[in-house]
Design an enzyme around this catalytic site. Structure first.
Site, PDB file in Angstrom:
ATOM      1  N   ASP A  31      49.334  54.556  13.664  1.00  0.00           N
ATOM      2  CA  ASP A  31      49.555  53.109  13.805  1.00  0.00           C
ATOM      3  C   ASP A  31      50.721  52.914  14.782  1.00  0.00           C
ATOM      4  O   ASP A  31      51.343  53.881  15.226  1.00  0.00           O
ATOM      5  CB  ASP A  31      49.882  52.487  12.431  1.00  0.00           C
ATOM      6  CG  ASP A  31      50.053  50.974  12.489  1.00  0.00           C
ATOM      7  OD1 ASP A  31      49.405  50.315  13.338  1.00  0.00           O
ATOM      8  OD2 ASP A  31      50.855  50.423  11.704  1.00  0.00           O
ATOM      9  N   TYR A  63      52.142  46.347  18.879  1.00  0.00           N
ATOM     10  CA  TYR A  63      50.921  46.459  19.674  1.00  0.00           C
ATOM     11  C   TYR A  63      50.241  45.099  19.829  1.00  0.00           C
ATOM     12  O   TYR A  63      49.551  44.849  20.817  1.00  0.00           O
ATOM     13  CB  TYR A  63      49.952  47.432  18.991  1.00  0.00           C
ATOM     14  CG  TYR A  63      50.136  48.901  19.354  1.00  0.00           C
ATOM     15  CD1 TYR A  63      51.146  49.337  20.206  1.00  0.00           C
ATOM     16  CD2 TYR A  63      49.259  49.857  18.843  1.00  0.00           C
ATOM     17  CE1 TYR A  63      51.286  50.682  20.528  1.00  0.00           C
ATOM     18  CE2 TYR A  63      49.386  51.202  19.168  1.00  0.00           C
ATOM     19  CZ  TYR A  63      50.398  51.618  20.012  1.00  0.00           C
ATOM     20  OH  TYR A  63      50.514  52.941  20.334  1.00  0.00           O
ATOM     21  N   GLY A  64      50.409  44.243  18.835  1.00  0.00           N
ATOM     22  CA  GLY A  64      49.732  42.944  18.872  1.00  0.00           C
ATOM     23  C   GLY A  64      50.167  42.065  20.030  1.00  0.00           C
ATOM     24  O   GLY A  64      49.497  41.090  20.368  1.00  0.00           O
ATOM     25  N   CYS A  95      45.086  50.795  12.236  1.00  0.00           N
ATOM     26  CA  CYS A  95      45.593  49.648  12.984  1.00  0.00           C
ATOM     27  C   CYS A  95      44.409  48.826  13.480  1.00  0.00           C
ATOM     28  O   CYS A  95      43.566  49.334  14.227  1.00  0.00           O
ATOM     29  CB  CYS A  95      46.421  50.146  14.166  1.00  0.00           C
ATOM     30  SG  CYS A  95      46.969  48.828  15.268  1.00  0.00           S
ATOM     31  N   THR A  97      44.625  46.257  15.473  1.00  0.00           N
ATOM     32  CA  THR A  97      44.849  45.861  16.866  1.00  0.00           C
ATOM     33  C   THR A  97      44.281  46.911  17.819  1.00  0.00           C
ATOM     34  O   THR A  97      43.732  46.571  18.868  1.00  0.00           O
ATOM     35  CB  THR A  97      46.368  45.647  17.095  1.00  0.00           C
ATOM     36  OG1 THR A  97      46.863  44.787  16.061  1.00  0.00           O
ATOM     37  CG2 THR A  97      46.643  45.038  18.443  1.00  0.00           C
ATOM     38  N   CYS A 209      45.866  43.150   9.361  1.00  0.00           N
ATOM     39  CA  CYS A 209      46.884  43.983  10.006  1.00  0.00           C
ATOM     40  C   CYS A 209      47.423  44.865   8.898  1.00  0.00           C
ATOM     41  O   CYS A 209      47.728  44.382   7.799  1.00  0.00           O
ATOM     42  CB  CYS A 209      47.999  43.131  10.600  1.00  0.00           C
ATOM     43  SG  CYS A 209      49.475  44.082  11.060  1.00  0.00           S
TER      44      CYS A 209
HETATM   45  N1  DGL Z   1      49.520  47.435  12.014  1.00  0.00           N
HETATM   46  C1  DGL Z   1      48.855  46.981  13.184  1.00  0.00           C
HETATM   47  C2  DGL Z   1      47.485  46.363  12.891  1.00  0.00           C
HETATM   48  O1  DGL Z   1      46.846  46.658  11.900  1.00  0.00           O
HETATM   49  C3  DGL Z   1      49.559  46.188  14.228  1.00  0.00           C
HETATM   50  C4  DGL Z   1      50.978  45.813  14.231  1.00  0.00           C
HETATM   51  C5  DGL Z   1      51.489  45.622  15.665  1.00  0.00           C
HETATM   52  O2  DGL Z   1      51.918  46.624  16.224  1.00  0.00           O
HETATM   53  O3  DGL Z   1      51.418  44.500  16.196  1.00  0.00           O
HETATM   54  O4  DGL Z   1      46.989  45.599  13.675  1.00  0.00           O
END
Ligand code: DGL
Length: 296
Positions: A31, A63-64, A95, A97, A209
């Site tokens: 993640d 990452y979002g 993850c 995203t 998320c």
């Molecule tokens: N935990 C990640 C997801 O399920 C994303 C969090 C991020 O880095 O924005 O999308």
């Protein structure tokens, strides 16, 4: 669009069911930060026989907020490096995203089974009695074609509200790191999930998320009314077992390896979440972040 339709037939995985169980399989769970630990703890519970590596690209978190192009290239580089180092039998992309965008690319690049994490819109809509469902996710996951296609295919007449949150994953990171996080900040991020219109109130919220289940107690307490919160982690753990076969004898007690790209994770906090012993945290060799800075 062809890939979206194909992927939705089997949103989490693309490989056939394992014919015979692997002995002490090595599982890599990935993640952008601590969020994937919400998936990890379910997979670890289901697989006492596995050796685990948890890896987080904290240098590029969140990452979002990254553009699709930057995210695909970053994930390709980091996951490629990890697979080279760890030689896993299976990779869990914990993850949404990443999974809603980059799984086809990862599968094309690496001959190892991947299990992804995508918004649990189908079970949520099937279970909703009020026919009002909200999907709480990063801005990246909310704007994906993949997510829109899940809604088109599985809404089953429900009104589905896609709710992007800029801050909630970061608030979860802070809470897990032991920092003070105000109730008001969490409440403001989840508020748009609660829709009361036309005599029907939202009764189901998809945790799209992986960071969010880590602060679920607080979200429950701050919710304007009770709802069912849908966490995909148990389904992901089941899918891992479908792919690698039933658990065999417990592994040799190897502690979980935890790798990050910037700051070492605190072993005691990780251990408290996943219920397993954690080895001294490691930092993956420098991976250039210049492209990230240029994109933001
Ligand atoms: N935990 C990640 C997801 O399920 C994303 C969090 C991020 O880095 O924005 O999308």
């Amino acid at each position: 669009m062809a890939f979206v339709a194909a992927a939705i037939e089997s949103p989490a995985v693309s490989l056939p069911v394992a014919q015979r169980p692997l002995q002490a399989p090595t599982l890599l769970v990935f993640d952008s930060g601590v969020g994937g630990l919400s998936v990890f703890r379910e997979v670890a519970r289901a697989r006492p026989d596995a050796r685990f590596v948890y890896a987080a690209d904290d240098a590029a978190f969140p990452y979002g907020a990254l553009s699709d192009e930057v995210l695909v290239s970053r994930v390709g580089e980091v996951v490629g490096r990890l697979i080279g180092q760890v030689a896993p039998d299976l990779v869990v992309i914990a993850c949404n995203t990443i999974s809603t965008l980059a799984l086809p690319m990862l599968r094309a690049q690496h001959p190892v089974p991947f299990v992804g994490t995508v918004p649990a819109i189908k079970p949520a809509c099937a279970a909703s009695r009020s026919r009002r469902v909200s999907v709480l996710a990063t801005p990246g996951t909310v704007r994906r074609d993949y997510t829109a296609a899940l809604v088109r295919q599985f809404a089953e007449g429900c009104d589905v509200a896609l709710v992007p949150s800029d801050r909630l994953a970061g608030l979860a990171e802070a809470a897990i790191a032991g920092d003070e996080v105000d109730d008001a900040d969490i409440a403001a991020e989840i508020a748009p999930c609660f829709v009361d219109a036309g005599g029907r109130r939202t009764d189901t919220v998809v945790l799209a998320c992986t960071h969010y289940p880590l602060i679920l107690d607080r979200m429950r307490r701050l919710a304007p009314w009770p709802v069912a919160w849908v966490d995909p982690a148990p389904a992901i753990a089941r899918r891992v077992t479908q792919l690698i076969g039933p658990a065999t004898a417990p592994a040799d007690g190897n502690p979980v390896r935890v790798l990050t790209t910037l700051r070492p994770m605190e072993a005691t906090r990780v251990s408290a979440i996943i219920g397993r012993q954690v080895a001294a945290p490691e930092v993956l060799g420098a991976i250039p972040t210049a492209a990230l800075a240029a994109a933001s």
